[in-house]
Scaffold this active site. Structure first.
Site, PDB file in Angstrom:
ATOM      1  N   GLU A 193       0.819  -0.688   0.331  1.00  0.00           N
ATOM      2  CA  GLU A 193      -0.117   0.225  -0.012  1.00  0.00           C
ATOM      3  C   GLU A 193       1.191   1.687  -0.107  1.00  0.00           C
ATOM      4  OE1 GLU A 193      -2.926  -0.309   0.019  1.00  0.00           O
ATOM      5  OE2 GLU A 193      -3.653  -2.003  -0.306  1.00  0.00           O
TER       6      GLU A 193
ATOM      7  N   CYS B 280      -2.378   9.532   1.812  1.00  0.00           N
ATOM      8  CA  CYS B 280      -1.641   8.551   1.327  1.00  0.00           C
ATOM      9  C   CYS B 280      -2.468   9.285  -0.358  1.00  0.00           C
ATOM     10  CB  CYS B 280      -1.506   7.532   0.724  1.00  0.00           C
ATOM     11  SG  CYS B 280      -3.264   6.929   2.104  1.00  0.00           S
TER      12      CYS B 280
HETATM   13  P1  NAD Z   1       8.713   4.830   4.417  1.00  0.00           P
HETATM   14  O1  NAD Z   1       8.487   4.005   2.918  1.00  0.00           O
HETATM   15  O2  NAD Z   1       9.598   5.487   4.378  1.00  0.00           O
HETATM   16  O3  NAD Z   1       8.641   3.268   5.532  1.00  0.00           O
HETATM   17  C1  NAD Z   1       7.398   2.878   5.455  1.00  0.00           C
HETATM   18  C2  NAD Z   1       8.190   1.452   6.195  1.00  0.00           C
HETATM   19  O4  NAD Z   1       9.111   1.018   6.693  1.00  0.00           O
HETATM   20  C3  NAD Z   1       8.857   2.475   8.331  1.00  0.00           C
HETATM   21  O5  NAD Z   1       7.921   1.395   8.916  1.00  0.00           O
HETATM   22  C4  NAD Z   1       9.800   1.837   7.685  1.00  0.00           C
HETATM   23  O6  NAD Z   1      10.619   1.942   9.292  1.00  0.00           O
HETATM   24  C5  NAD Z   1      10.207   0.499   6.873  1.00  0.00           C
HETATM   25  N1  NAD Z   1      11.470   1.083   5.899  1.00  0.00           N
HETATM   26  C6  NAD Z   1      12.014   1.815   5.793  1.00  0.00           C
HETATM   27  N2  NAD Z   1      13.212   1.575   4.928  1.00  0.00           N
HETATM   28  C7  NAD Z   1      13.344  -0.609   4.860  1.00  0.00           C
HETATM   29  C8  NAD Z   1      13.332  -1.369   4.152  1.00  0.00           C
HETATM   30  N3  NAD Z   1      14.867  -0.938   3.809  1.00  0.00           N
HETATM   31  N4  NAD Z   1      13.178  -2.540   5.298  1.00  0.00           N
HETATM   32  C9  NAD Z   1      12.191  -2.621   5.794  1.00  0.00           C
HETATM   33  N5  NAD Z   1      11.607  -1.784   6.425  1.00  0.00           N
HETATM   34  C10 NAD Z   1      11.565  -0.498   5.652  1.00  0.00           C
HETATM   35  O7  NAD Z   1       7.173   5.108   4.371  1.00  0.00           O
HETATM   36  P2  NAD Z   1       7.261   6.921   5.779  1.00  0.00           P
HETATM   37  O8  NAD Z   1       6.966   8.261   5.511  1.00  0.00           O
HETATM   38  O9  NAD Z   1       6.729   5.714   6.972  1.00  0.00           O
HETATM   39  O10 NAD Z   1       4.908   7.043   5.214  1.00  0.00           O
HETATM   40  C11 NAD Z   1       4.266   7.823   4.200  1.00  0.00           C
HETATM   41  C12 NAD Z   1       4.273   6.880   2.590  1.00  0.00           C
HETATM   42  O11 NAD Z   1       3.055   5.680   2.927  1.00  0.00           O
HETATM   43  C13 NAD Z   1       3.644   7.885   2.061  1.00  0.00           C
HETATM   44  O12 NAD Z   1       4.389   7.379   0.317  1.00  0.00           O
HETATM   45  C14 NAD Z   1       2.315   7.640   1.920  1.00  0.00           C
HETATM   46  O13 NAD Z   1       1.573   7.314   1.156  1.00  0.00           O
HETATM   47  C15 NAD Z   1       1.976   6.283   1.998  1.00  0.00           C
HETATM   48  N6  NAD Z   1       0.907   5.532   2.853  1.00  0.00           N
HETATM   49  C16 NAD Z   1      -0.325   4.792   1.800  1.00  0.00           C
HETATM   50  C17 NAD Z   1      -0.830   4.655   2.499  1.00  0.00           C
HETATM   51  C18 NAD Z   1      -1.578   3.412   2.241  1.00  0.00           C
HETATM   52  O14 NAD Z   1      -2.774   2.863   2.728  1.00  0.00           O
HETATM   53  N7  NAD Z   1      -1.772   3.358   0.206  1.00  0.00           N
HETATM   54  C19 NAD Z   1      -0.942   4.876   3.795  1.00  0.00           C
HETATM   55  C20 NAD Z   1      -0.637   5.249   4.594  1.00  0.00           C
HETATM   56  C21 NAD Z   1       0.420   5.710   4.017  1.00  0.00           C
END
Ligand code: NAD
Length: 501
Positions: A244, A278
């Site tokens: 997502e 998002c």
């Molecule tokens: P992010 O991608 O920076 O991090 C997401 C998660 O992944 C965090 O828990 C982070 O610690 C983890 N992570 C980071 N690197 C990793 C790795 N190499 N391996 C495993 N895990 C890792 O995203 P964010 O800044 O926390 O969230 C914002 C993003 O989320 C935006 O793009 C937003 O649109 C999206 N989002 C989507 C939805 C949806 O339902 N489609 C809902 C909410 C947010």
């Protein structure tokens, strides 16, 4: 011989959360590594066996007790969310309420959606009774973002548990307290199932360890860049993966639309949660006749919206300090490419807050139109007609949510059906988010797979198909004892039937 054993065990590495509003340290959490993650997965695996073996009514009862506990603790949970994200307490409380709606739906509908059902067998298997059942996968890893730290991961956590799985949740490193609070409430409300839901804390390294821990599926919510890395780690063990990711959602406003209602919804969709949604509104395509009228109404309303830390502020700071630079770059880039700032501009970005920005005439290839801005910025471009609006809305690499404002309901639905988006609202924005029965998810850079609704329950199961032979068929085709002439007759009969149409 000298004893080299340290007097105390080595201290686990920790990280500190900080208030997005003040930058002040708030709490310390362990950085869980592969060993801690493996332990959590093993505990979830052993707890899951008895959880899956419970009658569906008991699982439902336990989940509803957890829901009740979360509802009782709504204010505490909302406070934790507000402190960790910086969002106003009222928004955080609303996030808890939406989460409860979804948890209740998942608990009450899991058995209906997943239980064994029979299917028709067809002529050649008339001697069989055929059925299928959705069985839990085992242990689900959930990696969550920080923008809706309760609602978003719970779209996977609640549905995975309801489907009979154990869960290991890794909340964002910005919001570990919210994730931890969830698991604590589960243990308190559902005694006897310790370890079924565990939270592990840390950043990328912890998430990576979880992706490599041998879980049965990983549900990820976050940015498309991180999704690629996590998916690559999952690929090594063929761990199924659900993504997502972000969005660049468009709103189409037709000539006959109620412009006041559209402006009101656009302003909320673009600015609430400081634009860190998002499926928030980032692009608007308004047909030329009403473009100026819509812009005027949006600007009037957006000018009254104010970020801040006070209780009556409309939204809080940007939660992720690094996002400031991206928002400013998108706004500055749009303006230098010829866009007109109708409200605010690059100077609206004053860390940790960003005042509302309304742009128009933004070139379609500017970053503000092609990349997720994730800030309180909205671009309202004029289009010749609905066809152009649909074409531009669909031209994005993202495909998450979208909305249409159109007074004629039938026409609105027809436009919505042409949009490349996983969820569409007519005459509202984000209308789908509060309907638990509706699946949610996107395609392209917005990811794949669905959470919520029946699809969201099935996402955490594997199907087992079953046939039970009811009687020996007159022509048994699955036997070497069938004479060649009998087989030939059966083939010709089938051919004749299929030739009819
Ligand atoms: P992010 O991608 O920076 O991090 C997401 C998660 O992944 C965090 O828990 C982070 O610690 C983890 N992570 C980071 N690197 C990793 C790795 N190499 N391996 C495993 N895990 C890792 O995203 P964010 O800044 O926390 O969230 C914002 C993003 O989320 C935006 O793009 C937003 O649109 C999206 N989002 C989507 C939805 C949806 O339902 N489609 C809902 C909410 C947010």
């Amino acid at each position: 011989m000298t004893d080299t054993t340290p007097a105390t065990a080595p201290r686990t590495a920790t990280f500190t959360t900080r208030s997005p509003a003040t930058g002040k340290p708030m709490a310390e959490y362990p950085v869980d590594g592969p060993a801690e993650v493996s332990r959590a997965v093993a505990r979830a695996r052993s707890a899951q066996e008895s959880w899956a073996a419970l009658p569906a009514s008991q699982r439902r009862g336990h989940l509803l007790s957890w829901k009740k506990r979360l509802a009782n603790d709504l204010d505490d949970l909302a406070r934790t969310i507000a402190e960790e994200t910086g969002k106003p307490a009222g928004d955080a409380a609303l996030e808890v309420v939406l989460t409860l709606e979804h948890l209740g739906w998942a608990a009450r509908n899991a058995d209906r959606v997943l239980r064994r059902r029979t299917v028709r067998t067809g002529l050649f298997a008339a001697h069989q009774r055929a059925s299928l059942v959705h069985r839990p996968l085992g242990v689900i890893a959930v990696i969550g973002p920080w923008n809706y730290p309760l609602y978003t991961p719970m779209g996977s956590v609640g549905y995975a548990l309801a489907a009979g799985n154990g869960v290991v949740l890794k909340p964002s490193e910005l919001t570990p307290g919210t994730g931890t609070a969830l698991a604590e409430r589960f243990d308190a409300a559902v005694p006897g199932h310790a370890g079924l839901l565990t939270t592990v804390t840390g950043a990328a390294s912890t998430g990576d360890a979880l992706a490599r821990s041998g879980v049965d599926k990983l549900a990820f919510t976050g940015s498309p860049g991180t999704a690629r890395k996590v998916m690559a780690a999952c690929a090594e063990t063929l761990t199924p993966f659900l993504a997502e990711c972000g969005g660049k959602d468009a709103v189409i406003v037709t000539a006959d639309a109620d412009l006041d209602a559209a402006a009101d919804a656009i302003v909320w969709g673009a600015l609430s949660n400081a634009g860190q949604t998002c499926a928030g509104v980032e692009r608007v395509y308004a047909v030329r006749e009403i473009h100026a009228g819509l812009c005027e109404r949006v600007v009037e309303r957006a000018a009254a919206v104010r970020p801040g830390a006070e209780a009556d502020a409309s939204y809080g700071p940007l939660t992720l300090p690094g996002q400031m630079e991206i928002v400013e770059r998108h706004v500055r880039g749009a303006v230098s490419a010829g866009a007109r700032a109708l409200l605010g501009g690059p100077d609206s970005v004053r860390a940790p807050y960003v005042a509302p920005v309304v742009l128009t005439g933004v070139p379609e290839d500017a970053e503000a139109m092609t990349q997720e801005t994730f800030g309180p910025v909205v671009a309202i471009n004029a289009v010749a007609d609905v066809d152009e609006a649909v074409r531009r809305a669909n031209a994005s690499q993202y495909a998450l949510g979208a909305a249409v404002f159109c007074r004629n309901g039938r026409a609105g639905r027809a436009i919505a059906a042409r949009l490349r988006a996983g969820a569409v609202s007519v005459n509202s924005v984000l209308g789908f988010a509060a309907v638990p029965a509706l699946p949610f998810g996107g395609t392209g850079e917005s990811g794949f797979g669905r959470i919520h609704g029946a699809e969201g329950l099935r996402a955490f199961t594997s199907v087992q198909s079953m046939t039970v032979q009811r009687f020996t068929p007159p022509i048994a085709l699955t036997s070497f004892g069938v004479p060649a002439a009998t087989r030939e007759r059966a083939v010709r009969l089938a051919q004749a039937l299929h030739r009819r149409r």
